[in-house]
Motif scaffolding. Structure first.
Motif, PDB file in Angstrom:
ATOM      1  N   SER A  60      -2.731-129.583 108.532  1.00 12.31           N
ATOM      2  CA  SER A  60      -1.764-128.981 109.452  1.00 12.31           C
ATOM      3  C   SER A  60      -1.105-127.734 108.870  1.00 12.31           C
ATOM      4  O   SER A  60      -0.899-126.748 109.579  1.00 12.31           O
ATOM      5  CB  SER A  60      -0.699-130.007 109.845  1.00 12.31           C
ATOM      6  N   ALA A  61      -0.763-127.751 107.583  1.00 10.02           N
ATOM      7  CA  ALA A  61      -0.102-126.584 106.983  1.00 10.02           C
ATOM      8  C   ALA A  61      -1.020-125.372 107.012  1.00 10.02           C
ATOM      9  O   ALA A  61      -0.583-124.257 107.313  1.00 10.02           O
ATOM     10  CB  ALA A  61       0.326-126.895 105.553  1.00 10.02           C
ATOM     11  N   TYR A  62      -2.295-125.559 106.713  1.00 11.95           N
ATOM     12  CA  TYR A  62      -3.239-124.441 106.739  1.00 11.95           C
ATOM     13  C   TYR A  62      -3.399-123.907 108.158  1.00 11.95           C
ATOM     14  O   TYR A  62      -3.542-122.693 108.364  1.00 11.95           O
ATOM     15  CB  TYR A  62      -4.598-124.883 106.173  1.00 11.95           C
ATOM     16  N   ALA A  63      -3.362-124.793 109.136  1.00 17.20           N
ATOM     17  CA  ALA A  63      -3.486-124.365 110.531  1.00 17.20           C
ATOM     18  C   ALA A  63      -2.289-123.527 110.953  1.00 17.20           C
ATOM     19  O   ALA A  63      -2.440-122.428 111.499  1.00 17.20           O
ATOM     20  CB  ALA A  63      -3.629-125.585 111.434  1.00 17.20           C
ATOM     21  N   LEU A 156      -0.430-110.386  96.598  1.00 18.63           N
ATOM     22  CA  LEU A 156      -0.146-111.704  96.042  1.00 18.63           C
ATOM     23  C   LEU A 156      -0.903-112.752  96.850  1.00 18.63           C
ATOM     24  O   LEU A 156      -0.841-112.766  98.081  1.00 18.63           O
ATOM     25  CB  LEU A 156       1.351-111.992  96.094  1.00 18.63           C
ATOM     26  N   ARG A 157      -1.638-113.638  96.135  1.00 16.39           N
ATOM     27  CA  ARG A 157      -2.429-114.657  96.814  1.00 16.39           C
ATOM     28  C   ARG A 157      -2.202-116.027  96.179  1.00 16.39           C
ATOM     29  O   ARG A 157      -1.863-116.123  94.992  1.00 16.39           O
ATOM     30  CB  ARG A 157      -3.918-114.286  96.773  1.00 16.39           C
ATOM     31  N   LEU A 158      -2.418-117.074  96.956  1.00 17.99           N
ATOM     32  CA  LEU A 158      -2.204-118.439  96.491  1.00 17.99           C
ATOM     33  C   LEU A 158      -3.533-119.193  96.427  1.00 17.99           C
ATOM     34  O   LEU A 158      -4.398-119.003  97.293  1.00 17.99           O
ATOM     35  CB  LEU A 158      -1.246-119.183  97.423  1.00 17.99           C
ATOM     36  N   CYS A 159      -3.675-120.059  95.397  1.00 22.57           N
ATOM     37  CA  CYS A 159      -4.880-120.877  95.280  1.00 22.57           C
ATOM     38  C   CYS A 159      -4.911-121.958  96.352  1.00 22.57           C
ATOM     39  O   CYS A 159      -5.960-122.244  96.935  1.00 22.57           O
ATOM     40  CB  CYS A 159      -4.952-121.531  93.910  1.00 22.57           C
ATOM     41  N   GLU A 160      -3.763-122.582  96.599  1.00 29.90           N
ATOM     42  CA  GLU A 160      -3.702-123.665  97.571  1.00 29.90           C
ATOM     43  C   GLU A 160      -2.270-123.837  98.064  1.00 29.90           C
ATOM     44  O   GLU A 160      -1.334-123.261  97.513  1.00 29.90           O
ATOM     45  CB  GLU A 160      -4.193-124.973  96.960  1.00 29.90           C
ATOM     46  N   LEU A 161      -2.105-124.634  99.113  1.00 27.49           N
ATOM     47  CA  LEU A 161      -0.788-125.015  99.606  1.00 27.49           C
ATOM     48  C   LEU A 161      -0.449-126.381  99.030  1.00 27.49           C
ATOM     49  O   LEU A 161      -1.235-127.330  99.146  1.00 27.49           O
ATOM     50  CB  LEU A 161      -0.772-125.063 101.130  1.00 27.49           C
ATOM     51  N   ILE A 162       0.734-126.483  98.430  1.00 27.49           N
ATOM     52  CA  ILE A 162       1.154-127.706  97.750  1.00 27.49           C
ATOM     53  C   ILE A 162       2.314-128.315  98.521  1.00 27.49           C
ATOM     54  O   ILE A 162       3.370-127.684  98.687  1.00 27.49           O
ATOM     55  CB  ILE A 162       1.569-127.402  96.298  1.00 27.49           C
ATOM     56  N   SER A 163       2.129-129.532  99.001  1.00 25.62           N
ATOM     57  CA  SER A 163       3.155-130.206  99.789  1.00 25.62           C
ATOM     58  C   SER A 163       4.369-130.517  98.924  1.00 25.62           C
ATOM     59  O   SER A 163       4.242-130.964  97.782  1.00 25.62           O
ATOM     60  CB  SER A 163       2.591-131.492 100.388  1.00 25.62           C
ATOM     61  N   ASP A 164       5.543-130.289  99.463  1.00 30.92           N
ATOM     62  CA  ASP A 164       6.768-130.610  98.738  1.00 30.92           C
ATOM     63  C   ASP A 164       6.857-132.110  98.455  1.00 30.92           C
ATOM     64  O   ASP A 164       7.372-132.536  97.411  1.00 30.92           O
ATOM     65  CB  ASP A 164       7.993-130.159  99.536  1.00 30.92           C
ATOM     66  N   ARG A 165       6.343-132.933  99.345  1.00 32.16           N
ATOM     67  CA  ARG A 165       6.390-134.382  99.148  1.00 32.16           C
ATOM     68  C   ARG A 165       5.512-134.805  97.981  1.00 32.16           C
ATOM     69  O   ARG A 165       5.859-135.718  97.222  1.00 32.16           O
ATOM     70  CB  ARG A 165       5.943-135.098 100.421  1.00 32.16           C
ATOM     71  N   SER A 166       4.375-134.137  97.814  1.00 34.93           N
ATOM     72  CA  SER A 166       3.446-134.533  96.753  1.00 34.93           C
ATOM     73  C   SER A 166       3.993-134.250  95.367  1.00 34.93           C
ATOM     74  O   SER A 166       3.567-134.863  94.387  1.00 34.93           O
ATOM     75  CB  SER A 166       2.100-133.819  96.928  1.00 34.93           C
ATOM     76  N   THR A 167       4.920-133.312  95.263  1.00 38.76           N
ATOM     77  CA  THR A 167       5.473-132.947  93.956  1.00 38.76           C
ATOM     78  C   THR A 167       6.742-133.716  93.635  1.00 38.76           C
ATOM     79  O   THR A 167       7.274-133.589  92.525  1.00 38.76           O
ATOM     80  CB  THR A 167       5.785-131.440  93.911  1.00 38.76           C
ATOM     81  N   GLY A 168       7.242-134.472  94.598  1.00 38.20           N
ATOM     82  CA  GLY A 168       8.493-135.173  94.370  1.00 38.20           C
ATOM     83  C   GLY A 168       9.700-134.260  94.420  1.00 38.20           C
ATOM     84  O   GLY A 168      10.789-134.631  93.992  1.00 38.20           O
ATOM     85  N   ASN A 169       9.516-133.044  94.938  1.00 32.52           N
ATOM     86  CA  ASN A 169      10.608-132.079  95.047  1.00 32.52           C
ATOM     87  C   ASN A 169      10.784-131.681  96.513  1.00 32.52           C
ATOM     88  O   ASN A 169      10.444-130.567  96.910  1.00 32.52           O
ATOM     89  CB  ASN A 169      10.324-130.826  94.214  1.00 32.52           C
ATOM     90  N   PRO A 170      11.270-132.590  97.341  1.00 34.80           N
ATOM     91  CA  PRO A 170      11.406-132.253  98.767  1.00 34.80           C
ATOM     92  C   PRO A 170      12.385-131.127  99.024  1.00 34.80           C
ATOM     93  O   PRO A 170      12.346-130.514 100.077  1.00 34.80           O
ATOM     94  CB  PRO A 170      11.900-133.571  99.384  1.00 34.80           C
TER      95      PRO A 170
END
Length: 599
Positions: A60-63, A156-170
């Motif tokens: 969904s984030a990529y979309a 500036l480019r990003l390798c990937e989108l990182i979910s805030d929930r997955s990092t434990g830093n909402p």
């Protein structure tokens, strides 16, 4: 190497931390060759990857962020692996920050110490510009993983989108980003080091303001850019194609336009009348004329403005101009009772090199801003000897399906109706038109290409740009020659459509000859240094831009009506002129005498 000999390798990013355990040189699923941790080469790029419908949640984030594909990767498919009895679905990302050899581009921290102060400020501004859209999709953690941020020249480019929930830093805050920059980006260029340190401190304050951070970074970027020379050359052309009797494309500037162009070649427009719609040729001509008139007004107001106007305000002004043009064509359709396929319509892509005057110690320089606006599937590319970057995203069914999270880019592009337009000028009221307007900075030598789909179809630009880029920038091939050569190539390979393009060659390399001939204006003795200027109240910015929007909408609509009448009812113009203009000076004198006698 000819275009036919070139093959494009597909490098993918395995966006799953468990993919890091797979060693280099391993062949995954008899298809994906592991180049480095999470970096895979697809050895069967013509075969479709695994996909799931409906798309998983992580898609969904990529979309929703698809329109930022210049900076962000896109979801390509999945690879399903089993490890310790557990099934792992690994998202595979396309459009990742690698060079032509498959080597990951430098991280922001790696490139930082050798970058110019202009590049440093512009990279940080781009990160801040991505803050709001990434926050809206819950992936702000993507910006606080320093190795996730890569640089591709100016971009500036990003390798990937990182979910805030997955990092434990909402809760990702500006303070965290400021601390990250302060820790990982030491040794800023001396010219801007103090200002960046102050900015980092402000970001970590209790009430940090995203708008203030963006404004300060923009100010630093414009001031540094204004110290570079800036030279532009421009040329355009059009071809009806091999199978057409007439040409529905229109463009600006033509060779005739350039003989009396007052903008210095800094406005370019391509409009492609919609094929199969009666009046498409007229619509594209009207759109070019109206866009030129209204954009010239904006261009002049910005050049003469005593204060900086923000990118957001300029984007809003350009969007308003596009809607005025749309409404004029729509009104003409309604007045002539044109419905469905008889409606006049056109796509458009426009580039404006904004010349905000930035005061430096010895001169007044150009702000180096480029604004790109588009509606439909006409495109803009930025080309250097090393890369070709698509700056726009087509307004078509394929894009709509991706942005709404129903499909993946490569799969959606293969739909039978993929190329059907979802919007074009003249087809719906202005409030339903959503032009895309973006700001870029010309801080490297490059070529801006605007074109209709007659050139971009079948990936012709992507497969042929290397034949032109270096020769143009090394002045071995004149722009006019490049235009005609590219038109001829498209005539042979995409000749079933009209073809139009405009090339704008940008030179910012600081050679002695360029410095003396660049667009630097001598500084007035009363001017103060840019660093000594007190900031003007923000309401003056808003008041100026709102006044401009009101005037350009009112005057532009009047001009649009006049042009439309001239197009379709020239006999009315003759009648009004005869009624409103006296036949001779003697007639005016006689009327004055008659009025005096009556009194």
């Amino acid at each position: 190497m000819t275009t036919a000999q070139r093959s494009i390798s597909r490098y993918l990013w395995a966006a799953e931390r468990q993919a890091t355990w797979i060693p280099a040189e391993r062949l995954v699923e008899d298809r994906y060759h592991v180049i480095a941790p999470q970096l895979w080469l697809d050895t069967k790029p013509q075969a479709p990857p695994d996909i799931f419908f409906p798309l998983p949640h992580q898609a969904s984030a990529y979309a929703h962020l698809y329109q930022y594909k210049l900076h962000l990767p896109q979801l390509h498919g999945f690879c399903t692996l089993k490890r310790s009895g557990e099934t792992i679905e690994i998202p595979l990302l396309d459009n990742i920050p690698v060079d032509n050899e498959g080597k990951l581009l430098p991280s922001l921290s790696e490139a930082w110490s050798t970058a110019t102060p202009l590049h440093q400020a512009y990279w940080l501004w781009q990160a801040i510009d991505l803050w709001a859209p990434l926050a809206g999709t819950g992936v702000l953690s993507s910006l606080i993983q320093i190795e996730n941020l890569r640089v591709d020249g100016w971009c500036l480019r990003l390798c990937e989108l990182i979910s805030d929930r997955s990092t434990g830093n909402p809760k990702v805050t500006l303070a965290k980003l400021g601390a990250l920059w302060q820790e990982n980006l030491p040794g800023a260029a001396p010219e801007i080091a103090d200002r960046l340190e102050n900015l980092y401190d402000k970001m970590q304050a209790e009430k940090a303001s995203l708008r203030d951070v963006s404004r300060e970074l923009n100010k630093i970027t414009l001031e540094r850019a204004a110290q570079l020379p800036l030279q532009w050359q421009i040329a355009g052309g059009t071809d009806a194609g091999a199978t057409h009797q007439h040409n529905e494309d229109s463009y600006y500037p033509t060779p005739l336009d350039l003989t009396h162009d007052s903008t210095g070649g800094k406005i370019a427009i391509i409009c492609d009348g919609i094929a199969g719609h009666d009046g498409g040729e007229v619509a594209s001509q009207m759109a070019v004329k109206l866009l030129k008139i209204q954009t010239q007004t904006l261009f002049d107001s910005l050049v003469n403005s005593p204060e900086l106007v923000s990118p957001e305000q300029i984007c809003n002004a350009i969007s308003a101009i596009v809607r005025v043009v749309n409404n004029t064509i729509t009104a003409q359709n309604q007045s002539q009772e044109r419905t469905e396929l008889r409606r006049m319509g056109t796509t458009m892509v426009m580039a404006l090199q904004v010349n905000q005057r930035i005061r430096n110690r010895n001169s007044v320089g150009n702000s180096h801003e480029i604004y790109i606006a588009h509606v439909g599937d006409s495109r803009a590319y930025w080309i250097t000897p090393h890369r070709c970057q698509l700056l726009t995203i087509d307004d078509d069914i394929a894009t709509r399906e991706v942005k709404q999270g129903r499909d993946l880019p490569w799969h959606s592009a293969n739909r039978p109706d993929a190329a059907a337009l979802t919007q074009a000028l003249g087809m719906k009221p202005g409030e339903l038109i959503h032009p895309t307007v973006q700001r870029f900075m010309a801080i490297e030598d490059g070529i801006l290409l605007l074109c209709s789909d007659g050139l971009s179809d079948r990936h012709l630009v992507e497969s042929s740009w290397q034949d032109y880029a270096e020769r143009i920038l090394q002045t071995e091939m004149p722009l006019t020659e490049a235009v005609q050569s590219w038109l001829a190539l498209a005539h042979r390979q995409n000749g079933d459509d009209n073809i139009s393009l405009v090339l704008m060659s940008c030179q910012v390399s600081a050679t002695d000859s360029q410095i003396h001939s660049s667009q630097l204006v001598p500084r007035h003795p009363d001017d103060t240094d840019a660093d000594d200027l007190e900031p003007e109240p923000q309401f003056r910015f808003n008041r100026a831009i709102y006044l401009f929007l009101f005037l350009t909408t009112t005057l532009g609509f009047g001009a649009a009506i006049a042009i439309a009448i001239t197009f379709f009812h020239p006999e009315w113009v003759d009648t009004w002129r005869q009624q409103l203009l006296p036949s001779s000076p003697q007639t005016q004198l006689q009327r004055q005498i008659d009025r005096s006698r009556a009194e």
